[in-house]
Design an enzyme around this catalytic site. Structure first.
Site, PDB file in Angstrom:
ATOM      1  CG  ASP A 147      16.579  56.700  67.387  1.00 46.97           C
ATOM      2  OD1 ASP A 147      16.078  57.356  68.589  1.00 46.97           O
ATOM      3  OD2 ASP A 147      17.306  57.218  66.558  1.00 46.97           O
ATOM      4  CG  HIS A 148      17.978  53.946  71.308  1.00 46.31           C
ATOM      5  ND1 HIS A 148      19.008  53.420  71.396  1.00 46.31           N
ATOM      6  CD2 HIS A 148      18.167  55.273  70.476  1.00 46.31           C
ATOM      7  CE1 HIS A 148      19.936  54.158  70.789  1.00 46.31           C
ATOM      8  NE2 HIS A 148      19.263  55.329  70.250  1.00 46.31           N
ATOM      9  CD  GLU A 175      20.368  61.091  71.728  1.00 48.82           C
ATOM     10  OE1 GLU A 175      20.488  62.151  71.133  1.00 48.82           O
ATOM     11  OE2 GLU A 175      20.186  60.151  71.100  1.00 48.82           O
ATOM     12  CG  ASN A 219      26.059  55.259  70.213  1.00 52.60           C
ATOM     13  OD1 ASN A 219      25.270  54.986  69.435  1.00 52.60           O
ATOM     14  ND2 ASN A 219      25.817  56.497  70.875  1.00 52.60           N
ATOM     15  CG  ASP A 237      20.175  51.054  73.489  1.00 50.23           C
ATOM     16  OD1 ASP A 237      20.467  52.302  73.897  1.00 50.23           O
ATOM     17  OD2 ASP A 237      19.976  51.102  72.577  1.00 50.23           O
ATOM     18  CG  ASN A 243      18.988  57.304  73.308  1.00 43.06           C
ATOM     19  OD1 ASN A 243      18.150  58.205  72.993  1.00 43.06           O
ATOM     20  ND2 ASN A 243      20.026  57.576  72.600  1.00 43.06           N
ATOM     21  CG  ASP A 261      22.921  54.797  72.831  1.00 44.68           C
ATOM     22  OD1 ASP A 261      23.535  54.150  72.418  1.00 44.68           O
ATOM     23  OD2 ASP A 261      22.397  55.690  72.178  1.00 44.68           O
TER      24      ASP A 261
END
Length: 255
Positions: free
Chosen positions: A245-246, A34, A147, A216, A7, A145
């Site tokens: 951030d991933h 994303e 989530n 992930d 991501n 991802d």
DNA sequence: ATGGTCGGTAGCCGA
């Protein structure tokens, strides 16, 4: 064969990091999530110069998924069949004899929110599709991802996250329904260091403190699981300048 | 101490 999922939280911002990582990691197939780009703004030429063919299902501002591969990409599908959705979260593709499904699972915002209901409905439709895909394509990898942190050991502070978004029991059960199809969380096919995560909130120095979640995932059908040689999180790009951030997650296979 | 940071986009929303 080496596959990956990342991501990137805006491919416009992250293209230099993505190109640097492709050069050092040299994966054969990559799912990006994303991208936050329309198809016309997708940097296909820069990726081609780096040796990767690509397909993209894009959207302005939100979502957006891409598949990159060193070999030709065919059989592209951009939606869960029978689940109409303008949000660009799904990209399935065939590379060689591997079926690669790249997902950006809805975040859900908060347990009980209407976005949470959408997330659970989305996952229910996903399960039906993956059951059929696995029949058609034994060499199936489902990456992205998700989530969802599969278990408490995938959460830095399980008590703080108890029954919260990304960790609630219905979300975990929806993920278990996918593994119930025979898809394995490739990461857990190997001994792993404790406190291995793939996402750390930008706030509060969470990465430096390793306060993260492993959301992930790379799921593999039996024909790929039996060829697995490694599955891991590559934390390095999370420590780079202006990071996503991933972190990317990787799985490696014999042939 | 209930915030904090990013990215996209232009006052906030989404994560």
């Amino acid at each position: 064969m080496k596959i990956a999922s990342w991501n990137v939280n805006s491919l416009k911002v992250r293209l230099p990091q993505v190109l640097a990582w492709l050069e050092q990691a040299r994966p054969d197939i990559v799912g990006l999530q994303e991208t936050k780009l329309t198809d016309e703004n997708f940097p296909a030429e820069a990726l081609a110069e780096a040796g990767y063919q690509s397909v993209h299902s894009g959207q302005k501002t939100y979502n957006g998924v891409a598949v990159l591969a060193r070999e030709p990409i065919t059989g592209v599908v951009t939606d869960i069949p029978g689940f109409a959705d303008h949000q660009r979260r799904v990209l399935a593709a065939t590379i060689g004899d591997t079926r690669f499904i790249n997902l950006y699972v809805p975040n859900g915002k908060a347990v009980g929110d209407e976005k949470y209901d959408y997330k659970l409905a989305w996952l229910s439709h996903l399960r039906e599709w993956l059951a059929a895909e696995q029949e058609r394509h034994p060499r199936l990898a489902v990456v992205g991802d998700f989530n969802i942190a599969p278990e408490d050991r995938d959460v830095h502070d399980p008590e703080a996250w108890r029954e919260r978004i990304l960790c609630s029991t219905p979300e975990r059960e929806a993920l278990q329904a996918l593994t119930g199809l025979g898809l394995r969380d490739s990461f857990r096919c190997f001994d792993q260091p404790e406190g291995t995560f793939s996402w750390w909130d930008y706030r509060m120095n969470n990465f430096r403190r390793n306060r993260g979640l492993r959301i992930d995932l790379i799921l593999t059908a039996p024909a790929l699981t039996e060829r697995l040689t490694a599955s891991y999180v590559d934390r390095e790009p999370r420590a780079w300048e202006r990071p996503s951030d991933h972190a990317p997650v990787v799985a490696e296979f014999t042939v």
